[in-house]
Design a protein around this motif. Structure first.
Motif, PDB file in Angstrom:
ATOM      1  N   ARG A 179    -152.898   0.135  43.565  1.00  0.00           N
ATOM      2  CA  ARG A 179    -153.059  -0.113  45.003  1.00  0.00           C
ATOM      3  C   ARG A 179    -152.243  -1.311  45.466  1.00  0.00           C
ATOM      4  O   ARG A 179    -151.881  -1.422  46.625  1.00  0.00           O
ATOM      5  N   PHE A 180    -151.915  -2.227  44.549  1.00  0.00           N
ATOM      6  CA  PHE A 180    -151.298  -3.480  44.944  1.00  0.00           C
ATOM      7  C   PHE A 180    -149.815  -3.548  44.577  1.00  0.00           C
ATOM      8  O   PHE A 180    -149.228  -4.618  44.518  1.00  0.00           O
ATOM      9  N   GLU A 181    -149.205  -2.405  44.307  1.00  0.00           N
ATOM     10  CA  GLU A 181    -147.776  -2.395  44.034  1.00  0.00           C
ATOM     11  C   GLU A 181    -146.987  -2.721  45.294  1.00  0.00           C
ATOM     12  O   GLU A 181    -147.425  -2.468  46.420  1.00  0.00           O
ATOM     13  N   GLU A 182    -145.779  -3.275  45.099  1.00  0.00           N
ATOM     14  CA  GLU A 182    -144.916  -3.624  46.223  1.00  0.00           C
ATOM     15  C   GLU A 182    -144.482  -2.347  46.950  1.00  0.00           C
ATOM     16  O   GLU A 182    -144.226  -1.316  46.333  1.00  0.00           O
ATOM     17  N   ILE A 183    -144.383  -2.429  48.285  1.00  0.00           N
ATOM     18  CA  ILE A 183    -143.972  -1.274  49.078  1.00  0.00           C
ATOM     19  C   ILE A 183    -142.948  -1.722  50.112  1.00  0.00           C
ATOM     20  O   ILE A 183    -142.790  -2.909  50.385  1.00  0.00           O
ATOM     21  N   GLU A 184    -142.235  -0.762  50.679  1.00  0.00           N
ATOM     22  CA  GLU A 184    -141.339  -1.043  51.803  1.00  0.00           C
ATOM     23  C   GLU A 184    -142.188  -0.988  53.074  1.00  0.00           C
ATOM     24  O   GLU A 184    -142.760   0.052  53.405  1.00  0.00           O
ATOM     25  N   LYS A 203    -157.135   2.516  61.445  1.00  0.00           N
ATOM     26  CA  LYS A 203    -156.567   3.784  61.913  1.00  0.00           C
ATOM     27  C   LYS A 203    -155.043   3.726  61.951  1.00  0.00           C
ATOM     28  O   LYS A 203    -154.365   4.725  61.686  1.00  0.00           O
ATOM     29  N   GLU A 204    -154.500   2.558  62.313  1.00  0.00           N
ATOM     30  CA  GLU A 204    -153.044   2.390  62.364  1.00  0.00           C
ATOM     31  C   GLU A 204    -152.430   2.371  60.966  1.00  0.00           C
ATOM     32  O   GLU A 204    -151.231   2.579  60.802  1.00  0.00           O
ATOM     33  N   LYS A 205    -153.251   2.061  59.948  1.00  0.00           N
ATOM     34  CA  LYS A 205    -152.797   1.967  58.560  1.00  0.00           C
ATOM     35  C   LYS A 205    -151.700   0.903  58.414  1.00  0.00           C
ATOM     36  O   LYS A 205    -150.603   1.166  57.891  1.00  0.00           O
ATOM     37  N   ILE A 206    -152.026  -0.299  58.886  1.00  0.00           N
ATOM     38  CA  ILE A 206    -151.128  -1.445  58.714  1.00  0.00           C
ATOM     39  C   ILE A 206    -150.944  -1.691  57.219  1.00  0.00           C
ATOM     40  O   ILE A 206    -151.921  -1.752  56.468  1.00  0.00           O
ATOM     41  N   ASP A 207    -149.700  -1.825  56.762  1.00  0.00           N
ATOM     42  CA  ASP A 207    -149.512  -2.045  55.324  1.00  0.00           C
ATOM     43  C   ASP A 207    -149.112  -3.473  54.976  1.00  0.00           C
ATOM     44  O   ASP A 207    -149.143  -3.850  53.798  1.00  0.00           O
ATOM     45  N   VAL A 208    -148.751  -4.295  55.980  1.00  0.00           N
ATOM     46  CA  VAL A 208    -148.418  -5.700  55.725  1.00  0.00           C
ATOM     47  C   VAL A 208    -149.076  -6.574  56.789  1.00  0.00           C
ATOM     48  O   VAL A 208    -148.964  -6.300  57.987  1.00  0.00           O
ATOM     49  N   VAL A 209    -149.757  -7.622  56.342  1.00  0.00           N
ATOM     50  CA  VAL A 209    -150.272  -8.641  57.255  1.00  0.00           C
ATOM     51  C   VAL A 209    -149.625  -9.967  56.890  1.00  0.00           C
ATOM     52  O   VAL A 209    -149.642 -10.376  55.715  1.00  0.00           O
ATOM     53  N   ILE A 210    -149.034 -10.640  57.896  1.00  0.00           N
ATOM     54  CA  ILE A 210    -148.460 -11.967  57.697  1.00  0.00           C
ATOM     55  C   ILE A 210    -149.371 -12.960  58.409  1.00  0.00           C
ATOM     56  O   ILE A 210    -149.380 -13.052  59.638  1.00  0.00           O
ATOM     57  N   ASP A 211    -150.169 -13.660  57.628  1.00  0.00           N
ATOM     58  CA  ASP A 211    -151.183 -14.581  58.135  1.00  0.00           C
ATOM     59  C   ASP A 211    -150.538 -15.947  58.371  1.00  0.00           C
ATOM     60  O   ASP A 211    -150.266 -16.691  57.426  1.00  0.00           O
ATOM     61  N   ALA A 213    -154.597  -3.962  54.465  1.00  0.00           N
ATOM     62  CA  ALA A 213    -153.162  -3.934  54.178  1.00  0.00           C
ATOM     63  C   ALA A 213    -152.906  -4.151  52.693  1.00  0.00           C
ATOM     64  O   ALA A 213    -153.548  -4.997  52.052  1.00  0.00           O
ATOM     65  N   ASN A 214    -151.960  -3.415  52.129  1.00  0.00           N
ATOM     66  CA  ASN A 214    -151.612  -3.568  50.713  1.00  0.00           C
ATOM     67  C   ASN A 214    -150.967  -4.908  50.428  1.00  0.00           C
ATOM     68  O   ASN A 214    -151.138  -5.464  49.341  1.00  0.00           O
ATOM     69  N   ILE A 215    -150.177  -5.410  51.384  1.00  0.00           N
ATOM     70  CA  ILE A 215    -149.489  -6.687  51.210  1.00  0.00           C
ATOM     71  C   ILE A 215    -150.030  -7.666  52.245  1.00  0.00           C
ATOM     72  O   ILE A 215    -150.043  -7.377  53.444  1.00  0.00           O
ATOM     73  N   ARG A 216    -150.446  -8.836  51.764  1.00  0.00           N
ATOM     74  CA  ARG A 216    -150.995  -9.868  52.643  1.00  0.00           C
ATOM     75  C   ARG A 216    -150.334 -11.198  52.282  1.00  0.00           C
ATOM     76  O   ARG A 216    -150.517 -11.701  51.165  1.00  0.00           O
ATOM     77  N   VAL A 217    -149.582 -11.735  53.220  1.00  0.00           N
ATOM     78  CA  VAL A 217    -148.825 -12.963  52.987  1.00  0.00           C
ATOM     79  C   VAL A 217    -149.515 -14.106  53.714  1.00  0.00           C
ATOM     80  O   VAL A 217    -149.906 -13.960  54.880  1.00  0.00           O
TER      81      VAL A 217
END
Length: 407
Positions: free
Chosen positions: A35-40, A121-129, A146-150
């Protein structure tokens, strides 16, 4: 919500929630590692809740994300009262700005649930906090799914605990401008998330900017018309000086003494071509009225609470000078060509100076300054802001007069 209440909730509730979620996250990584692999990235959401000025200073980071991932949809999550600061930048589609109310704790909880439902519902895949060590934003970034959270991480710092909920942990740098810290968050998406700490590359050479917004003729005429309704003597040929006294500012240590604004206004108004416009929030109108009454001059206008954010931009575009402590107003003004004198004390211009050439920064470099920072959640033990009191009326008047003489 009051600032101290929000801080207490973030501390007393935020710490245990971050701990529990971090433990759950660690267990989840063991059993569901894929689940936590890097994605585009396909959908990137910026999370910056509480600071209108920071939303503006994030402009270059947002632009960088658009350039790096041209096919990705961009979103922004922010408190309702700061929402227009994102719209004015015109880099995030209006329908993708997600806002939540803060005027009532119950409304906040309701909006958190509604916002999270939409984000799922939007299926956000990256959050930049982009929040600085806020537990609340760390929790929201994790709950977004989100899979990626910065986000910024404390690493070896004591305190500042916000859990272990980000996949890309970035070191906050207090020696470079906040806009470049935000840029480091975006560029960390391309980095190896196992690097500790991120970001292991140079960002200082990257020029961060904000857009310039030129009000059209109609907008300028409309804001001048609003001023004329209060004082019919003002004209576009006058030299308009905006003062932001900052009464009841959420960080009162930042304020320059009110008596100094009053004295400065009186001195500036000796020039009969000058009009003073006092600005502030709607809730500050009566407090600003006190300043207006003390100035006792027909060429002074109390404009507190009379403008939207867009109209404040228009006001700056017909004005010659803005004088203010470090605030959201100075970052909004940086989107225009108006000249500025910005007063710093408890915070440092190294991090928060407006991104515009037309500014004069006044900062006294006290040994105890800056005392308000990300490392203390912008809370200081100081009750006597001598760093601001040391800035004299004569000093500001001299700079202001030189600017106005060149207009």
């Amino acid at each position: 919500m009051r600032v101290n209440f929000a801080r207490n909730v973030d501390y007393w509730l935020g710490i245990p929630v971050c701990f529990v979620l971090s433990a759950f996250h660690r267990i989840q990584k063991i059993f569901i590692p894929g689940r936590f692999e890097e994605i585009e990235p396909r959908k990137i959401m910026f999370l910056e809740l509480s600071e209108m000025g920071s939303a503006i200073l994030a402009y270059s980071a947002i632009k960088k994300a658009k350039e790096t991932y041209p096919g990705a949809k961009l979103y922004f999550w922010i408190f309702k009262e700061n929402e227009d600061s994102v719209h004015i930048l015109n880099v995030i589609p209006e329908e993708n700005v997600i806002a939540m109310r803060t005027n009532n704790f119950l409304f906040l909880i309701i909006d958190v649930v509604k916002n999270l439902w939409r984000i799922w519902k939007e299926k956000i895949d990256v959050v930049i906090d982009m929040e600085l060590f806020s537990r609340f934003s760390s929790i929201l970034s994790y709950l977004s799914g989100a899979n990626i959270r910065v986000g910024f991480h404390r690493f070896s710092l004591e305190g500042l605990y916000r859990g272990n909920l980000h996949t890309h942990k970035v070191s906050y740098n207090p020696y470079i401008h906040i806009s470049k810290n935000f840029l480091a968050l975006v560029q960390s998406l391309r980095a190896n998330s196992e690097d500790t700490p991120l970001l292991k590359m140079d960002t200082t050479s990257y020029i961060t900017t904000v857009p310039k917004i030129e009000s059209d003729k109609e907008a300028k005429e409309n804001i001048l018309r609003k001023l004329k309704k209060i004082n019919g003597q003002i004209d576009k040929e006058n030299k308009i000086v905006i003062l932001n006294p900052g009464i009841n500012d959420i960080l009162p240590l930042r304020r320059w003494p009110v008596k100094n604004y009053i004295e400065l206004a009186k001195r500036l108004l000796k020039d009969e071509d000058v009009f003073i416009v006092l600005i502030g929030l709607k809730s500050q109108f009566l407090d600003v009225q006190f300043v207006w009454e003390a100035i006792k001059n027909k060429r002074c206008i109390n404009f507190a609470g009379k403008t939207s954010i867009k109209e404040l931009i228009d006001l700056c575009n017909i004005s010659h000078l803005l004088i203010s402590h470090d605030s959201g107003a100075t970052n909004l003004a940086s989107l225009t060509q108006v000249k500025m004198i910005v007063l710093f004390g408890p915070e440092t211009p190294v991090l928060y100076a407006p991104l515009t050439d037309g500014k004069e920064i006044i900062y006294k470099n006290f040994a105890c300054s800056p005392c308000v920072s990300a490392y203390n959640h912008r809370r200081s033990v100081c009750r006597d802001n001598r760093c601001m009191q040391a800035i004299t009326v004569e000093e500001i008047y001299s700079i202001a007069k030189n600017i106005l003489d060149r207009c």
